[in-house]
Design a protein around this motif. Sequence first.
Motif, PDB file in Angstrom:
ATOM      1  N   LYS B 124       0.745  -1.462   0.105  1.00 35.24           N
ATOM      2  CA  LYS B 124      -0.095  -0.090   0.099  1.00 35.24           C
ATOM      3  C   LYS B 124       1.033   1.180  -0.020  1.00 35.24           C
ATOM      4  N   GLN B 125       1.744   1.493   0.776  1.00 33.26           N
ATOM      5  CA  GLN B 125       2.552   2.589   1.028  1.00 33.26           C
ATOM      6  C   GLN B 125       3.748   2.918  -0.222  1.00 33.26           C
ATOM      7  N   ILE B 164      14.749   2.645   0.772  1.00 33.26           N
ATOM      8  CA  ILE B 164      14.201   1.738   1.729  1.00 33.26           C
ATOM      9  C   ILE B 164      14.147   0.271   1.218  1.00 33.26           C
ATOM     10  N   LEU B 165      13.363   0.155   0.097  1.00 36.37           N
ATOM     11  CA  LEU B 165      13.458  -1.233  -0.657  1.00 36.37           C
ATOM     12  C   LEU B 165      14.790  -1.830  -0.743  1.00 36.37           C
ATOM     13  N   GLY B 329       7.546  -9.416   3.720  1.00 34.53           N
ATOM     14  CA  GLY B 329       6.858  -9.326   5.202  1.00 34.53           C
ATOM     15  C   GLY B 329       7.618  -8.184   6.140  1.00 34.53           C
ATOM     16  N   LYS B 330       8.812  -8.097   6.204  1.00 36.78           N
ATOM     17  CA  LYS B 330       9.461  -7.359   6.891  1.00 36.78           C
ATOM     18  C   LYS B 330       9.367  -5.874   6.587  1.00 36.78           C
ATOM     19  N   LEU B 331       9.399  -5.838   5.133  1.00 34.61           N
ATOM     20  CA  LEU B 331       9.127  -4.426   4.472  1.00 34.61           C
ATOM     21  C   LEU B 331       7.350  -3.958   4.876  1.00 34.61           C
ATOM     22  N   VAL B 332       6.694  -4.779   4.655  1.00 31.45           N
ATOM     23  CA  VAL B 332       5.280  -4.403   5.007  1.00 31.45           C
ATOM     24  C   VAL B 332       5.078  -4.014   6.386  1.00 31.45           C
ATOM     25  N   TYR B 335       6.569  -0.370   6.865  1.00 33.42           N
ATOM     26  CA  TYR B 335       5.521   0.650   6.736  1.00 33.42           C
ATOM     27  C   TYR B 335       4.577   0.683   7.541  1.00 33.42           C
ATOM     28  N   GLN B 336       4.101  -0.237   8.089  1.00 33.81           N
ATOM     29  CA  GLN B 336       2.972  -0.335   8.883  1.00 33.81           C
ATOM     30  C   GLN B 336       3.296   0.416  10.178  1.00 33.81           C
ATOM     31  N   GLU B 337       4.756   0.245  11.029  1.00 31.59           N
ATOM     32  CA  GLU B 337       5.299   0.672  11.977  1.00 31.59           C
ATOM     33  C   GLU B 337       5.399   2.449  11.687  1.00 31.59           C
TER      34      GLU B 337
END
Lengths: 339, 339
Positions: B124-125, B164-165, B329-332, B335-337
Amino acid sequence: MCYNVRMKKKLAIDAMGGDFAPKSVVEGCLLARAEFPDTEFILFGDETKIRPLLSDETNITIVHTTEKIDSGEADPVKAIRRKKTASMVLAATAVKNGEADALVSAGNTGALLASGIFTVGRIKQVDRPGLLSTLPTLDGKGFDMLDLGANAENTAHHLYNFAILGSFYASNVRGVTSPRIGLLNNGSEASKGAPLQKETYDLLAADESLNFIGNVEARDLMSGVADVVVVDGFTGNAVLKSIEGTASSLMKLLKTSIKDGGIASKLGALLMKKSLYSLKDALDYEKAGGAVLFGLKAPVIKSHGSSNADAIFATLKQTHKMLETDVVGKLVQHYQEDK
Amino acid sequence: MCYNVRMKKKLAIDAMGGDFAPKSVVEGCLLARAEFPDTEFILFGDETKIRPLLSDETNITIVHTTEKIDSGEADPVKAIRRKKTASMVLAATAVKNGEADALVSAGNTGALLASGIFTVGRIKQVDRPGLLSTLPTLDGKGFDMLDLGANAENTAHHLYNFAILGSFYASNVRGVTSPRIGLLNNGSEASKGAPLQKETYDLLAADESLNFIGNVEARDLMSGVADVVVVDGFTGNAVLKSIEGTASSLMKLLKTSIKDGGIASKLGALLMKKSLYSLKDALDYEKAGGAVLFGLKAPVIKSHGSSNADAIFATLKQTHKMLETDVVGKLVQHYQEDK
């Protein structure tokens, strides 16, 4: 009566620019003097360092100054404003005042670009001069690419002008008939690229005086896909440095692997000497001269900072060719007729 | 009781993509199956062509379809919409539906990018996923560069996200501690570049979670100047193709000059065989796997169109590593944090 009296060509040379100045600059001039008796070499720099390198001053004039632009100047534009008697600044001023026909330096690139644009001056209709070099191809013919980084940002109209500039250069200086012009893009189809490339594509395709062959990809440059490659300054700079970096990395890697490969490898390299030299030779950009800031009222040419006498000689030959073919005069005429 | 029960990793593989499909794809899968018993390989494609290549179908599932996306599709986005049962489209849909964890194809790049973005979907982000490859350096460690051309135009915020990616990829998949992030620019000083680079520079410098080392130049990439190189898609594509084109041109030139160099050169090359192979080896991008469209909800990886079984195997190893380290998963989570 003055039939067949030719004006002597006069080159304003920054004798203090480059890693091996003034020695390599002066030695390069001596090589050029032997080849071009129709040319006067005006050397700007420290006469106490220049004069001992000359046994004979025929066709050489020294304009003495002790100030110079350093290669590491933090702000080259400020440097040329501050150092009013620097060798490069005086050489540029001589061209501006008509006392010389072209400016050559192996010194600070940023300062030379600024001297070119602010002192020598643009051709009125060329908003953005482009930095042009002839780069090697596998068939030995080479291609011209611009802009290699005189501009950080460009419009489609700038790129369209680069095509005209490149076409004039390739046909006059390199003798290419109807130079094939390619637009550097991320794919060969007409629809490729960002708006900048699409708009440029349309401008190039609409001008029938240009031999526009469409989009070309960076992968095919060394295969000689085009005679002139048009690109914005930011991308052009990155492409040039990628080619240089890859070539020099591979040569380094080859050297290391020969060194680490034991006696067989070393003997092999000895036997292959000719092949390895021809590889090195093919990559030697400087044979074709320096980088031209093209679109100015006179030739302004940057020789590589690490130029030896041969590289300076190549740059002076190129400068001589630009004057002999009057490529700048023809360009000015083109823009006047185009109005 | 189910202690230590691990879910099997499931790879959706476009068996019909690439110049040597399905043979090289299937053979690559067999190599990967031998190494990864925790993985199921779901092959999408023509079972009449795939099955004869398999003597044993352990951990292999075939999803039969005869339709495929051609490498030369004029409009890849339209092609994936029109060819609803093409092997690549079905493979992407399997990932979307949670029937597989990652998508691998050696087929049409444009179609795979579109399948990734429209079918698998973005995190999403991440407004703009970037195409990332691990490219060779002289010390053999390599560096990751993105975007290599998924985007024709980028904003500074896109480039900030690429950092970041890239940092997540280098640290998780390549095991680089605190990856050094460089911004590709036309000079190393902080003030360099067009507004895009200046703005990106400020965003990167302001984020203390990133190990931003400043601007890097294309000339220094193969010297390993950074672990992650951030660049807009247009320039990144041009740089990648310049590196590839220069390397392959030089190898071609070396071959020709050996051939033309007579018996001494040929004997020399024979003695240098080991060195020449190590040169070729160092340039072999595909050892590091394929190009990842990174920033999607699942790994989507493009293997080179000319991939042989070894290259497919390298891409499957890379895919396996991405799943094993749960880099997506870590990337997601990041972004959530970060919200």
